[in-house]
Design a protein around this motif. Structure first.
Motif, short mmCIF file in Angstrom:
data_model
loop_
_atom_site.label_atom_id
_atom_site.label_comp_id
_atom_site.label_asym_id
_atom_site.label_seq_id
_atom_site.Cartn_x
_atom_site.Cartn_y
_atom_site.Cartn_z
N VAL A 1 0.86 -1.18 0.00
CA VAL A 1 0.00 0.00 0.00
C VAL A 1 0.90 1.23 0.00
O VAL A 1 1.63 1.48 0.95
N TRP A 2 0.86 1.98 -1.09
CA TRP A 2 1.70 3.17 -1.25
C TRP A 2 1.06 4.35 -0.54
O TRP A 2 -0.11 4.61 -0.70
N GLN A 3 1.86 5.07 0.26
CA GLN A 3 1.39 6.26 0.97
C GLN A 3 1.99 7.49 0.30
O GLN A 3 3.20 7.65 0.27
N TYR A 4 1.12 8.34 -0.22
CA TYR A 4 1.60 9.53 -0.92
C TYR A 4 1.84 10.71 0.00
O TYR A 4 2.48 11.66 -0.38
N ASN A 5 1.33 10.67 1.21
CA ASN A 5 1.53 11.79 2.13
C ASN A 5 2.88 11.67 2.84
O ASN A 5 3.42 10.60 3.01
N GLY A 6 3.42 12.77 3.23
CA GLY A 6 4.62 12.78 4.06
C GLY A 6 5.84 12.15 3.45
O GLY A 6 6.43 12.68 2.52
N ASP A 7 6.23 10.98 3.95
CA ASP A 7 7.52 10.38 3.60
C ASP A 7 7.50 9.52 2.34
O ASP A 7 8.49 8.89 2.01
N SER B 1 6.08 6.55 1.43
CA SER B 1 6.51 5.20 1.80
C SER B 1 5.45 4.17 1.42
O SER B 1 4.37 4.51 0.99
N SER B 2 5.81 2.91 1.60
CA SER B 2 4.94 1.80 1.26
C SER B 2 4.85 0.84 2.44
O SER B 2 5.87 0.55 3.07
N LEU B 3 3.64 0.36 2.71
CA LEU B 3 3.44 -0.66 3.73
C LEU B 3 3.26 -2.00 3.03
O LEU B 3 2.49 -2.10 2.07
N VAL B 4 3.96 -3.03 3.49
CA VAL B 4 3.90 -4.34 2.86
C VAL B 4 3.41 -5.35 3.89
O VAL B 4 3.98 -5.46 4.98
N GLY B 5 2.34 -6.08 3.54
CA GLY B 5 1.78 -7.07 4.44
C GLY B 5 0.50 -7.64 3.86
O GLY B 5 0.31 -7.63 2.66
N TYR B 6 -0.38 -8.13 4.75
CA TYR B 6 -1.66 -8.65 4.29
C TYR B 6 -2.78 -8.11 5.17
O TYR B 6 -2.56 -7.64 6.27
N VAL B 7 -3.99 -8.17 4.65
CA VAL B 7 -5.17 -7.68 5.37
C VAL B 7 -5.60 -8.73 6.38
O VAL B 7 -5.77 -9.90 6.04
N SER B 8 -5.76 -8.30 7.65
CA SER B 8 -6.20 -9.24 8.68
C SER B 8 -7.69 -9.08 9.01
O SER B 8 -8.31 -10.01 9.51
N ASP B 9 -8.27 -7.90 8.71
CA ASP B 9 -9.70 -7.68 8.97
C ASP B 9 -10.19 -6.50 8.13
O ASP B 9 -9.43 -5.56 7.88
N ILE B 10 -11.44 -6.57 7.71
CA ILE B 10 -12.05 -5.49 6.94
C ILE B 10 -13.39 -5.14 7.59
O ILE B 10 -14.19 -6.03 7.89
N VAL C 1 10.65 2.91 2.58
CA VAL C 1 10.70 4.34 2.31
C VAL C 1 11.48 4.57 1.02
O VAL C 1 12.55 4.00 0.82
N LYS C 2 10.93 5.41 0.16
CA LYS C 2 11.60 5.74 -1.09
C LYS C 2 12.71 6.74 -0.79
O LYS C 2 12.47 7.80 -0.22
N VAL C 3 13.93 6.41 -1.19
CA VAL C 3 15.09 7.27 -0.94
C VAL C 3 15.41 8.03 -2.22
O VAL C 3 15.59 7.44 -3.28
N MET C 4 15.47 9.34 -2.13
CA MET C 4 15.82 10.18 -3.27
C MET C 4 17.29 10.57 -3.16
O MET C 4 17.70 11.12 -2.15
N VAL C 5 18.05 10.27 -4.17
CA VAL C 5 19.49 10.59 -4.15
C VAL C 5 19.77 11.66 -5.17
O VAL C 5 19.26 11.75 -6.22
#
Length: 57
Positions: free
Chosen positions: A22-28, A30-39, A53-57
């Motif tokens: 799940v890509w997060q466009y706010n702030g840093d 970054s991306s969360l990697v895992g699985y859904v445990s409840d909906i 976290v995406k590193v910009m060089v």
């Protein structure tokens, strides 16, 4: 939740413990990697494996 592509991906992840990112466009940017445990109607619980976290060089 209405029937949608997102809902089908989340349900598949929950049922089969399929790993998703799940890509997060706010702030840093970054991306969360895992699985859904409840909906629920208002939220999704996510079993987190790593936080990337995406590193910009």
């Amino acid at each position: 939740m209405n029937s949608s592509i997102l809902k089908s991906i989340l349900l598949k992840s929950k049922e089969n413990k399929d790993i998703i990112s799940v890509w997060q466009y706010n702030g840093d940017k970054s991306s969360l990697v895992g699985y859904v445990s409840d909906i629920a109607e208002e939220h999704v619980n996510f079993q987190l494996y790593t936080h990337m976290v995406k590193v910009m060089v």
